[in-house]
Scaffold this motif. Structure first.
Motif, short mmCIF file in Angstrom:
data_model
loop_
_atom_site.label_atom_id
_atom_site.label_comp_id
_atom_site.label_asym_id
_atom_site.label_seq_id
_atom_site.Cartn_x
_atom_site.Cartn_y
_atom_site.Cartn_z
N PHE A 82 9.15 9.65 -2.88
CA PHE A 82 9.46 8.90 -4.11
C PHE A 82 8.41 7.82 -4.35
O PHE A 82 8.09 7.51 -5.49
N ALA A 83 7.85 7.26 -3.29
CA ALA A 83 6.81 6.24 -3.44
C ALA A 83 5.61 6.80 -4.18
O ALA A 83 5.03 6.14 -5.04
N GLU A 84 5.24 8.03 -3.86
CA GLU A 84 4.10 8.65 -4.56
C GLU A 84 4.42 8.90 -6.03
O GLU A 84 3.55 8.75 -6.89
N ALA A 85 5.65 9.26 -6.33
CA ALA A 85 6.05 9.46 -7.73
C ALA A 85 5.92 8.15 -8.51
O ALA A 85 5.46 8.15 -9.65
N LEU A 86 6.31 7.05 -7.89
CA LEU A 86 6.21 5.75 -8.56
C LEU A 86 4.76 5.31 -8.75
O LEU A 86 4.47 4.54 -9.66
N ALA A 87 3.88 5.80 -7.90
CA ALA A 87 2.49 5.38 -7.95
C ALA A 87 1.65 6.20 -8.93
O ALA A 87 0.50 5.86 -9.19
N LEU A 88 2.22 7.25 -9.50
CA LEU A 88 1.46 8.07 -10.45
C LEU A 88 1.10 7.27 -11.69
O LEU A 88 1.90 6.50 -12.21
N ASP A 89 -0.10 7.49 -12.16
CA ASP A 89 -0.56 6.85 -13.39
C ASP A 89 -0.28 7.84 -14.53
O ASP A 89 -0.94 8.87 -14.62
N GLN A 90 0.70 7.53 -15.34
CA GLN A 90 1.10 8.45 -16.39
C GLN A 90 0.95 7.79 -17.76
O GLN A 90 1.28 6.62 -17.92
N HIS A 91 0.48 8.57 -18.70
CA HIS A 91 0.37 8.10 -20.07
C HIS A 91 1.23 9.02 -20.93
O HIS A 91 1.01 10.23 -20.96
N ILE A 92 2.18 8.44 -21.61
CA ILE A 92 3.08 9.21 -22.47
C ILE A 92 2.92 8.69 -23.88
O ILE A 92 2.94 7.49 -24.13
N SER A 93 2.77 9.61 -24.80
CA SER A 93 2.57 9.22 -26.19
C SER A 93 3.47 10.04 -27.11
O SER A 93 3.73 11.21 -26.86
N SER A 94 3.94 9.41 -28.16
CA SER A 94 4.77 10.10 -29.14
C SER A 94 4.00 10.37 -30.43
O SER A 94 4.60 10.67 -31.46
N TRP A 95 2.68 10.28 -30.38
CA TRP A 95 1.89 10.41 -31.61
C TRP A 95 2.09 11.76 -32.29
O TRP A 95 2.13 11.85 -33.51
N LYS A 96 2.23 12.84 -31.49
CA LYS A 96 2.39 14.16 -32.07
C LYS A 96 3.72 14.25 -32.83
O LYS A 96 3.78 14.79 -33.94
N PRO A 98 0.83 -1.21 0.00
CA PRO A 98 0.00 0.00 0.00
C PRO A 98 0.87 1.26 0.00
O PRO A 98 1.95 1.28 0.58
N LEU A 99 0.38 2.30 -0.65
CA LEU A 99 1.14 3.54 -0.78
C LEU A 99 1.57 4.10 0.56
O LEU A 99 2.71 4.56 0.71
N ALA A 100 0.70 4.07 1.54
CA ALA A 100 1.05 4.61 2.86
C ALA A 100 2.23 3.87 3.46
O ALA A 100 3.12 4.48 4.06
N GLU A 101 2.25 2.56 3.30
CA GLU A 101 3.36 1.76 3.83
C GLU A 101 4.65 2.02 3.04
O GLU A 101 5.73 2.15 3.62
N ALA A 102 4.53 2.11 1.73
CA ALA A 102 5.70 2.39 0.89
C ALA A 102 6.27 3.77 1.20
O ALA A 102 7.49 3.96 1.22
#
Length: 75
Positions: free
Chosen positions: A31-45, A20-24
């Motif tokens: 840094f634990a919160e940074a790893l938990a971010l849901d990120q979508h990266i696209s090179s379509w442009k 769980p994020l709180a434990e991490a």
């Protein structure tokens, strides 16, 4: 999938478990919160504007190379 690939590239053969994020956060701090971010990266442009096409797969495909490069940088 990415965590498992990274663990295997680092030589970990055991199981992975959800933390769980709180434990991490207690261990890793913000840094634990940074790893938990849901990120979508696209090179379509970039592909659309410049006609660029990727020549390599994603993180999972290159994780062993990334890990070896990280290890070399640590020395």
């Amino acid at each position: 999938e990415m965590a498992l690939a990274a663990a295997r590239a680092a030589g970990h053969t055991g199981n992975l478990r959800f933390l769980p994020l709180a434990e991490a956060s207690k261990v890793m701090g913000p840094f634990a919160e940074a790893l938990a971010l849901d990120q979508h990266i696209s090179s379509w442009k970039l592909a659309r504007r410049l006609g660029w096409q990727p020549q390599h797969g994603g993180f999972v495909d290159g994780v062993k190379t990334f890990f070896e490069a990280w290890k070399a940088f640590q020395a």
